[in-house]
Design a protein around this motif. Structure first.
Motif, PDB file in Angstrom:
ATOM      1  N   MET A   1      -2.990  -8.228 -12.597  1.00 28.58           N
ATOM      2  CA  MET A   1      -2.916  -8.093 -11.134  1.00 28.58           C
ATOM      3  C   MET A   1      -4.247  -7.557 -10.596  1.00 28.58           C
ATOM      4  SD  MET A   1      -0.032  -5.999  -9.093  1.00 28.58           S
ATOM      5  CE  MET A   1      -0.590  -5.207  -7.621  1.00 28.58           C
ATOM      6  N   LYS A   2      -4.675  -8.136  -9.472  1.00 29.71           N
ATOM      7  CA  LYS A   2      -5.958  -7.735  -8.895  1.00 29.71           C
ATOM      8  C   LYS A   2      -5.859  -6.325  -8.290  1.00 29.71           C
ATOM      9  CE  LYS A   2      -9.444  -9.866  -6.116  1.00 29.71           C
ATOM     10  NZ  LYS A   2      -9.709 -10.790  -5.045  1.00 29.71           N
ATOM     11  N   SER A   3      -6.848  -5.482  -8.624  1.00 23.82           N
ATOM     12  CA  SER A   3      -6.796  -4.109  -8.096  1.00 23.82           C
ATOM     13  C   SER A   3      -7.176  -4.102  -6.622  1.00 23.82           C
ATOM     14  CB  SER A   3      -7.757  -3.236  -8.890  1.00 23.82           C
ATOM     15  OG  SER A   3      -7.988  -2.043  -8.179  1.00 23.82           O
ATOM     16  N   ASN A   4      -6.523  -3.231  -5.868  1.00 20.98           N
ATOM     17  CA  ASN A   4      -6.869  -3.116  -4.445  1.00 20.98           C
ATOM     18  C   ASN A   4      -7.713  -1.857  -4.185  1.00 20.98           C
ATOM     19  OD1 ASN A   4      -5.015  -1.142  -4.772  1.00 20.98           O
ATOM     20  ND2 ASN A   4      -3.800  -1.634  -2.961  1.00 20.98           N
ATOM     21  N   VAL A   5      -8.307  -1.311  -5.265  1.00 20.91           N
ATOM     22  CA  VAL A   5      -9.133  -0.112  -5.099  1.00 20.91           C
ATOM     23  C   VAL A   5     -10.612  -0.513  -5.125  1.00 20.91           C
ATOM     24  CG1 VAL A   5      -9.666   2.193  -5.983  1.00 20.91           C
ATOM     25  CG2 VAL A   5      -7.373   1.242  -6.310  1.00 20.91           C
ATOM     26  N   THR A 149      -4.530  -0.480   6.029  1.00 23.01           N
ATOM     27  CA  THR A 149      -3.415  -1.429   6.140  1.00 23.01           C
ATOM     28  C   THR A 149      -3.791  -2.538   7.114  1.00 23.01           C
ATOM     29  OG1 THR A 149      -2.003   0.495   5.929  1.00 23.01           O
ATOM     30  CG2 THR A 149      -0.912  -1.550   6.558  1.00 23.01           C
ATOM     31  N   THR A 150      -3.392  -3.765   6.773  1.00 25.02           N
ATOM     32  CA  THR A 150      -3.721  -4.904   7.640  1.00 25.02           C
ATOM     33  C   THR A 150      -2.454  -5.462   8.306  1.00 25.02           C
ATOM     34  OG1 THR A 150      -3.377  -6.626   6.003  1.00 25.02           O
ATOM     35  CG2 THR A 150      -5.540  -5.539   5.990  1.00 25.02           C
ATOM     36  N   ASP A 151      -2.682  -6.357   9.270  1.00 23.88           N
ATOM     37  CA  ASP A 151      -1.530  -6.956   9.973  1.00 23.88           C
ATOM     38  C   ASP A 151      -0.766  -7.926   9.080  1.00 23.88           C
ATOM     39  OD1 ASP A 151      -3.436  -8.939   9.886  1.00 23.88           O
ATOM     40  OD2 ASP A 151      -3.306  -9.469  12.010  1.00 23.88           O
ATOM     41  N   THR A 152      -1.293  -8.214   7.867  1.00 24.46           N
ATOM     42  CA  THR A 152      -0.564  -9.064   6.917  1.00 24.46           C
ATOM     43  C   THR A 152       0.125  -8.194   5.852  1.00 24.46           C
ATOM     44  OG1 THR A 152      -2.659  -9.311   5.743  1.00 24.46           O
ATOM     45  CG2 THR A 152      -2.027 -11.118   7.209  1.00 24.46           C
ATOM     46  N   ASP A 153       0.195  -6.898   6.145  1.00 21.35           N
ATOM     47  CA  ASP A 153       0.849  -5.924   5.259  1.00 21.35           C
ATOM     48  C   ASP A 153       0.155  -5.730   3.917  1.00 21.35           C
ATOM     49  OD1 ASP A 153       2.743  -5.013   6.994  1.00 21.35           O
ATOM     50  OD2 ASP A 153       4.209  -6.571   6.455  1.00 21.35           O
ATOM     51  N   GLU A 154      -1.127  -6.058   3.850  1.00 21.73           N
ATOM     52  CA  GLU A 154      -1.892  -5.733   2.635  1.00 21.73           C
ATOM     53  C   GLU A 154      -2.323  -4.278   2.747  1.00 21.73           C
ATOM     54  OE1 GLU A 154      -2.538  -7.957   0.253  1.00 21.73           O
ATOM     55  OE2 GLU A 154      -1.767  -9.702   1.345  1.00 21.73           O
ATOM     56  N   THR A 155      -2.475  -3.634   1.589  1.00 20.25           N
ATOM     57  CA  THR A 155      -2.984  -2.262   1.573  1.00 20.25           C
ATOM     58  C   THR A 155      -4.175  -2.199   0.616  1.00 20.25           C
ATOM     59  OG1 THR A 155      -0.773  -1.437   1.906  1.00 20.25           O
ATOM     60  CG2 THR A 155      -2.369   0.154   1.165  1.00 20.25           C
ATOM     61  N   TYR A 156      -5.237  -1.551   1.066  1.00 21.37           N
ATOM     62  CA  TYR A 156      -6.445  -1.403   0.242  1.00 21.37           C
ATOM     63  C   TYR A 156      -6.819   0.065   0.200  1.00 21.37           C
ATOM     64  CZ  TYR A 156      -6.916  -6.406   1.247  1.00 21.37           C
ATOM     65  OH  TYR A 156      -6.697  -7.749   1.370  1.00 21.37           O
ATOM     66  N   LEU A 157      -7.428   0.478  -0.919  1.00 18.73           N
ATOM     67  CA  LEU A 157      -7.848   1.875  -1.058  1.00 18.73           C
ATOM     68  C   LEU A 157      -9.347   1.934  -1.329  1.00 18.73           C
ATOM     69  CD1 LEU A 157      -5.016   3.115  -3.472  1.00 18.73           C
ATOM     70  CD2 LEU A 157      -5.144   3.472  -1.005  1.00 18.73           C
ATOM     71  N   SER A 158     -10.005   2.922  -0.737  1.00 22.19           N
ATOM     72  CA  SER A 158     -11.431   3.076  -1.007  1.00 22.19           C
ATOM     73  C   SER A 158     -11.886   4.492  -0.672  1.00 22.19           C
ATOM     74  CB  SER A 158     -12.238   2.068  -0.170  1.00 22.19           C
ATOM     75  OG  SER A 158     -13.600   2.200  -0.465  1.00 22.19           O
TER      76      SER A 158
END
Ligand SMILES: Cc1cc2nc3c(=O)[nH]c(=O)nc-3n(C[C@H](O)[C@H](O)[C@H](O)COP(=O)(O)OP(=O)(O)OC[C@H]3O[C@@H](n4cnc5c(N)ncnc54)[C@H](O)[C@@H]3O)c2cc1C
Length: 419
Positions: A1-5, A149-158
């Motif tokens: 799974m692709k990391s969102n960090v 958080t985006t309007d497509t319900d994606e969540t990213y961390l940084s």
């Protein structure tokens, strides 16, 4: 799974966002994970429109006095640290864009803004910067990392986030003033100056103005308030608009002052136009000589070698005279003086200004005084704001793009030292 960090996330793929990513790739950031989140379907949409499609990307006379901001001192030191020279160096030697100077204005030598967009795009592709499209960021939460958080319900961390979402003008390009909403959990209204249109057209209801639509004159414009005080002044080309008003570079440069006056509830604002680029004395002489030469001609014909007919007609109508019915012989010295004065100081009542669909830049945004010297929010380490989202707006002539490059480069330099 692709990391969102990620090591750094840049929100907005406009001029400032792209430049920030490019500067990051150039620094110690190689090998780090950088993501651009763009709400639209492509990057650089507004950048592609700039300079009438030619992209006036900087100016050799960049100076803080040509901008509006809440922190002139910080603006000045930012422009001194990263100004026109540094920008040209990066464009020419790293991005491979040949630049051309016209007067003090800088353009890509191709005179195509797509050259600038492509150079940035290709450089980011080469450096493996990830971009996601059609995802509008709706909020940022400050935790151990910033959670986006985006309007497509994606969540990213940084750990590092750069907000480069632009202002409110040309909303069709994706800039809709989102910095305010995105930061609502982090910054209250005291962090912002409300966005307003700047570099825009002015409207007037003076009779006959629509008949001048499309006409351009070289002259100057003074904005005068009801008390007779000059609030702004600029020289250059004045363009009469089809909506009934004035535009052109010198009008846009004074429009910010008009927006402030109108929004403060002031009435009786006038634009006093010199429609000739000459003094009233010179115009008097020119008409006087023509009266000796072409006394029998009607005024419109007799003056056609020095004034556009529509302008002669517009000015003489203000004097309740008909330029096509009256011969120049009938224009006595007093009338010549009155006409000359009018042509060189034509008062036009201003009734409004072009909204965000017409304005090239917005005033307002996140206060510069709430950012540190590297565009980092003072109260939120790792959170940066750059470009038009910051309360800095300049006059026409490459000043606004230079601010995008400057703020983006300073943020990138700081981020690269923090990882
Ligand atoms: C017609 C026109 C001509 C101009 N000509 C010149 C010129 O010749 N010289 C000059 O110096 N300046 C010029 N300007 C001004 C200049 O274009 C801007 O100041 C500059 O583009 C600002 O860059 P920016 O990156 O801050 O914002 P923008 O270029 O507006 O980019 C913001 C980006 O963020 C994206 N975005 C917004 N909200 C979100 C969100 N919530 N989530 C994800 N993405 C988001 C948008 O889709 C957009 O791609 C011109 C402007 C216009 C409209």
């Amino acid at each position: 799974m692709k990391s969102n960090v990620y090591d750094c996330i840049i929100i907005g793929g406009g001029a400032a966002g792209l430049y920030c990513a490019a500067r990051l790739s150039r620094s110690v950031y190689s090998g780090k994970k950088v993501l651009i989140i763009e709400g639209g379907t492509r990057v650089g949409k507004k950048l592609a429109l700039t300079g009438s499609g030619r992209c006036n990307l900087s100016n050799t006379e960049i100076d803080a006095s040509r901008y509006n901001t809440d922190d002139t001192f910080k603006l000045e030191s930012s422009l001194n640290r990263y100004g026109c020279l540094e920008t040209c160096d990066f464009f020419e030697n790293i991005l491979g864009v040949v630049l051309e100077q016209k007067g003090t204005l800088l353009y890509p030598a191709t005179l195509k803004s797509s050259t600038v967009v492509d150079a940035l795009r290709f450089y980011l592709e080469d450096n493996k910067i990830e971009t996601v499209f059609k995802q509008k960021v709706v909020s940022i939460n400050k935790m151990k990392f910033y959670e986006i958080t985006t309007d497509t319900d994606e969540t990213y961390l940084s750990k590092n986030v750069v907000i480069a979402t632009g202002g409110i003008t040309y909303p069709s390009t994706g800039s809709t003033g989102d910095v305010v909403n995105i930061l609502d959990k982090i910054a209250d209204s005291s962090f912002f100056v409300p966005f307003k249109p700047a570099l825009t057209s002015l409207s007037s209801d003076i009779p006959g103005i629509k008949g001048l639509a499309g006409i351009r004159c070289r002259g100057d414009v003074k904005i005068v308030n009801a008390g007779g005080f000059v609030k702004a002044h600029s020289e250059g080309e004045i363009l009469f608009t089809k909506e009934g008003g004035i535009s052109g570079i010198c009008v846009m440069d004074v429009s910010d002052a008009v927006v402030r006056l109108i929004d403060n509830g002031e009435t009786g604002i006038k634009a006093v136009l010199n429609l000739t680029g000459k003094s009233a004395g010179e115009i008097f002489q020119m008409i006087y000589i023509r009266r000796q030469m072409y006394a029998h001609r009607n005024c419109a014909d007799a003056l056609s070698g020095m004034l556009l007919r529509n302008i002669t007609d517009f000015a003489m109508k203000q004097m309740h005279l008909k330029c096509d019915k009256m011969t120049l012989r009938e224009l006595d010295d007093n009338k010549i003086a009155e006409l000359s004065n009018l042509l060189c100081a034509f008062p036009i009542p201003i009734t409004g200004y072009g909204d965000e669909d017409k304005a090239q830049v917005s005033s307002g945004g996140f206060k510069l005084s709430k950012l540190d010297d590297n565009m980092q929010v003072k109260s939120c380490p790792g959170l940066y704001i750059v470009g038009e989202a910051v309360n800095v707006n300049g006059i026409c002539g490459g000043y606004n793009l230079q601010w995008a490059w400057t703020s983006a480069a300073l943020a990138a330099e700081s981020i690269s030292q923090n990882v």
